[in-house]
Design a protein around this motif. Structure first.
Motif, PDB file in Angstrom:
ATOM      1  N   LYS A   1      -2.515  19.211  12.993  1.00  0.00           N
ATOM      2  CA  LYS A   1      -2.646  18.223  11.931  1.00  0.00           C
ATOM      3  C   LYS A   1      -3.750  17.207  12.220  1.00  0.00           C
ATOM      4  N   ASP A   2      -3.884  16.770  13.470  1.00  0.00           N
ATOM      5  CA  ASP A   2      -4.880  15.745  13.814  1.00  0.00           C
ATOM      6  C   ASP A   2      -6.304  16.253  13.579  1.00  0.00           C
ATOM      7  N   LYS A   3      -6.594  17.453  14.067  1.00  0.00           N
ATOM      8  CA  LYS A   3      -7.929  18.012  13.878  1.00  0.00           C
ATOM      9  C   LYS A   3      -8.210  18.311  12.406  1.00  0.00           C
ATOM     10  N   ALA A   4      -7.193  18.783  11.707  1.00  0.00           N
ATOM     11  CA  ALA A   4      -7.380  19.097  10.283  1.00  0.00           C
ATOM     12  C   ALA A   4      -7.619  17.834   9.460  1.00  0.00           C
ATOM     13  N   ASP A   5      -6.963  16.730   9.799  1.00  0.00           N
ATOM     14  CA  ASP A   5      -7.171  15.474   9.078  1.00  0.00           C
ATOM     15  C   ASP A   5      -8.595  14.960   9.257  1.00  0.00           C
ATOM     16  N   VAL A   6      -9.151  15.124  10.458  1.00  0.00           N
ATOM     17  CA  VAL A   6     -10.541  14.708  10.689  1.00  0.00           C
ATOM     18  C   VAL A   6     -11.498  15.523   9.814  1.00  0.00           C
ATOM     19  N   CYS A   7     -11.294  16.830   9.762  1.00  0.00           N
ATOM     20  CA  CYS A   7     -12.138  17.679   8.925  1.00  0.00           C
ATOM     21  C   CYS A   7     -11.983  17.353   7.444  1.00  0.00           C
ATOM     22  N   LEU A   8     -10.763  17.061   7.030  1.00  0.00           N
ATOM     23  CA  LEU A   8     -10.531  16.722   5.626  1.00  0.00           C
ATOM     24  C   LEU A   8     -11.169  15.388   5.253  1.00  0.00           C
ATOM     25  N   GLU A   9     -11.145  14.427   6.161  1.00  0.00           N
ATOM     26  CA  GLU A   9     -11.799  13.141   5.891  1.00  0.00           C
ATOM     27  C   GLU A   9     -13.307  13.311   5.743  1.00  0.00           C
ATOM     28  N   LYS A  10     -13.911  14.151   6.590  1.00  0.00           N
ATOM     29  CA  LYS A  10     -15.346  14.412   6.468  1.00  0.00           C
ATOM     30  C   LYS A  10     -15.664  15.103   5.147  1.00  0.00           C
ATOM     31  N   ALA A  11     -14.840  16.073   4.773  1.00  0.00           N
ATOM     32  CA  ALA A  11     -15.060  16.770   3.507  1.00  0.00           C
ATOM     33  C   ALA A  11     -14.881  15.833   2.311  1.00  0.00           C
TER      34      ALA A  11
ATOM     35  N   ASN B   1       0.832  -1.191   0.000  1.00  0.00           N
ATOM     36  CA  ASN B   1       0.000   0.000   0.000  1.00  0.00           C
ATOM     37  C   ASN B   1       0.872   1.248   0.000  1.00  0.00           C
ATOM     38  N   THR B   2       0.602   2.122  -0.938  1.00  0.00           N
ATOM     39  CA  THR B   2       1.363   3.367  -0.997  1.00  0.00           C
ATOM     40  C   THR B   2       0.872   4.318   0.089  1.00  0.00           C
ATOM     41  N   THR B   3       1.786   5.045   0.654  1.00  0.00           N
ATOM     42  CA  THR B   3       1.439   5.965   1.729  1.00  0.00           C
ATOM     43  C   THR B   3       0.694   7.160   1.154  1.00  0.00           C
ATOM     44  N   SER B   4      -0.354   7.588   1.844  1.00  0.00           N
ATOM     45  CA  SER B   4      -1.136   8.730   1.404  1.00  0.00           C
ATOM     46  C   SER B   4      -0.439  10.021   1.794  1.00  0.00           C
ATOM     47  N   TRP B   5      -0.955  11.124   1.269  1.00  0.00           N
ATOM     48  CA  TRP B   5      -0.327  12.416   1.548  1.00  0.00           C
ATOM     49  C   TRP B   5      -0.535  12.821   2.995  1.00  0.00           C
ATOM     50  N   LYS B   6      -1.526  12.240   3.678  1.00  0.00           N
ATOM     51  CA  LYS B   6      -1.752  12.588   5.070  1.00  0.00           C
ATOM     52  C   LYS B   6      -0.654  12.041   5.980  1.00  0.00           C
ATOM     53  N   ASP B   7      -0.045  10.924   5.561  1.00  0.00           N
ATOM     54  CA  ASP B   7       1.013  10.326   6.377  1.00  0.00           C
ATOM     55  C   ASP B   7       2.359  11.017   6.195  1.00  0.00           C
ATOM     56  N   LYS B   8       2.492  11.806   5.137  1.00  0.00           N
ATOM     57  CA  LYS B   8       3.759  12.482   4.877  1.00  0.00           C
ATOM     58  C   LYS B   8       3.849  13.775   5.684  1.00  0.00           C
ATOM     59  N   PRO B   9       5.035  14.194   6.044  1.00  0.00           N
ATOM     60  CA  PRO B   9       5.173  15.485   6.744  1.00  0.00           C
ATOM     61  C   PRO B   9       4.875  16.646   5.811  1.00  0.00           C
ATOM     62  N   VAL B  10       4.492  17.771   6.424  1.00  0.00           N
ATOM     63  CA  VAL B  10       4.107  18.952   5.645  1.00  0.00           C
ATOM     64  C   VAL B  10       5.307  19.501   4.879  1.00  0.00           C
ATOM     65  N   HIS B  11       6.493  19.373   5.442  1.00  0.00           N
ATOM     66  CA  HIS B  11       7.700  19.885   4.786  1.00  0.00           C
ATOM     67  C   HIS B  11       7.943  19.181   3.457  1.00  0.00           C
ATOM     68  N   SER B  12       7.730  17.859   3.417  1.00  0.00           N
ATOM     69  CA  SER B  12       7.913  17.114   2.164  1.00  0.00           C
ATOM     70  C   SER B  12       6.778  17.378   1.179  1.00  0.00           C
ATOM     71  N   LEU B  13       5.566  17.659   1.680  1.00  0.00           N
ATOM     72  CA  LEU B  13       4.459  17.981   0.784  1.00  0.00           C
ATOM     73  C   LEU B  13       4.690  19.292   0.049  1.00  0.00           C
ATOM     74  N   LEU B  14       5.386  20.210   0.689  1.00  0.00           N
ATOM     75  CA  LEU B  14       5.703  21.495   0.051  1.00  0.00           C
ATOM     76  C   LEU B  14       6.920  21.429  -0.852  1.00  0.00           C
ATOM     77  N   GLY B  15       7.483  20.252  -1.024  1.00  0.00           N
ATOM     78  CA  GLY B  15       8.629  20.093  -1.912  1.00  0.00           C
ATOM     79  C   GLY B  15       9.970  20.105  -1.223  1.00  0.00           C
ATOM     80  N   GLY B  16       9.991  20.429   0.078  1.00  0.00           N
ATOM     81  CA  GLY B  16      11.266  20.477   0.791  1.00  0.00           C
ATOM     82  C   GLY B  16      12.119  21.657   0.329  1.00  0.00           C
ATOM     83  N   GLY B  17      13.291  21.754   0.919  1.00  0.00           N
ATOM     84  CA  GLY B  17      14.208  22.809   0.517  1.00  0.00           C
ATOM     85  C   GLY B  17      13.924  24.132   1.189  1.00  0.00           C
TER      86      GLY B  17
END
Length: 259
Positions: free
Chosen positions: A219-229, A56-72
């Motif tokens: 992040k925890d509260k935001a993930d719950v809201c994103l799952e509902k959306a 199973n490939t990891t979803s974007w929710k499991d990745k850190p925010v720094h890597s989602l923004l491209g890093g650097g």
């Protein structure tokens, strides 16, 4: 009369039974070799086509925010890892927005005033100050050929990638992605009719400096809201597909061809 002596051969020729046995053994040897070659070929085919793993490939929710923004460095600035740089960039953007939107300063006037200041400073530096002080020469400003080529290559790659993504979306292979892009463009068009382009860009710039930081801290509260959306979006998309998209003949023909 001399007796005729018949000489018998020392080695008698092979009989028909022996020759038949040899032929039968050759046939069996050929069958064994062909069967072994077939089995070897099958094992080679199995080895050459490995079974894909069901990881199973990891979803974007499991990745850190720094890597989602491209890093650097860009991610460090958006997440306020270097506060001085983030404050300087955001302050400069705020000044530019205030000049053009609040004070209603024009771009051409700004460029002319900057050139007047640069030329006046260069004139004073080279003529007036050298009469009283031994000042060094005014620094020369030039764009190197390597940097210009690198910028051009980066722009070319980004434009080609954007065109390829738009072509894939317009092909209609992923209907959800196509509808999401259409909805996003429609929202941007509404926002563009309410405010100017500079204000819209500035709002996006401010959101980039605030939303990732707030998401990382909560992040925890935001993930719950994103799952509902996401669940609500899937429900609405299923309703749309049942009532509207299932009646479109082109989509039905595509589904039949895929089936």
């Amino acid at each position: 009369m001399a007796d005729i002596v018949t000489e018998e051969p020392e080695h008698e020729p092979t009989t028909y039974i022996d020759s038949a046995k040899e032929k039968i053994s050759e046939i069996f040897d050929r069958d064994d070799s062909s069967s072994s070659s077939d089995s070897d070929a099958k094992t080679k085919d199995k080895k050459s086509f490995p079974v894909p793993s069901n990881k199973n490939t990891t979803s974007w929710k499991d990745k850190p925010v720094h890597s989602l923004l491209g890093g650097g460095k860009a991610a460090d600035i958006f997440l306020w890892r270097s506060k001085r740089k983030s404050m300087a960039i955001l302050g400069f953007a705020t000044i530019i927005w205030a000049l053009f939107e609040l004070i209603e300063y024009h771009l051409l006037s700004l460029l002319c005033h900057i050139l007047i200041l640069v030329l006046g400073g260069h004139f004073l530096w080279s003529n007036t100050l050298n009469l009283f002080y031994r000042c060094p020469q005014f620094p020369q400003v030039a764009v190197e050929e390597e940097t210009a080529l690198q910028v051009a290559l980066v722009l070319r790659l980004e434009i080609n990638n954007a065109l390829e993504v738009l072509r894939e979306i317009a092909a209609g292979k992923d209907l959800k992605e196509f509808l999401a892009v259409i909805a996003g463009l429609w929202i941007v068009s509404i926002a563009g009719s309410c405010c100017s382009l500079l204000t819209l860009v500035y709002m996006c710039f401010v959101l980039l400096h605030t939303v990732p930081l707030l998401y990382e801290r909560h992040k925890d509260k935001a993930d719950v809201c994103l799952e509902k959306a996401e669940a609500e979006f899937k429900k609405q998309f299923d309703v749309l597909q049942e009532k509207v998209l299932s009646r479109v003949p082109s989509l039905q023909s595509k589904d039949k061809k895929l089936a």
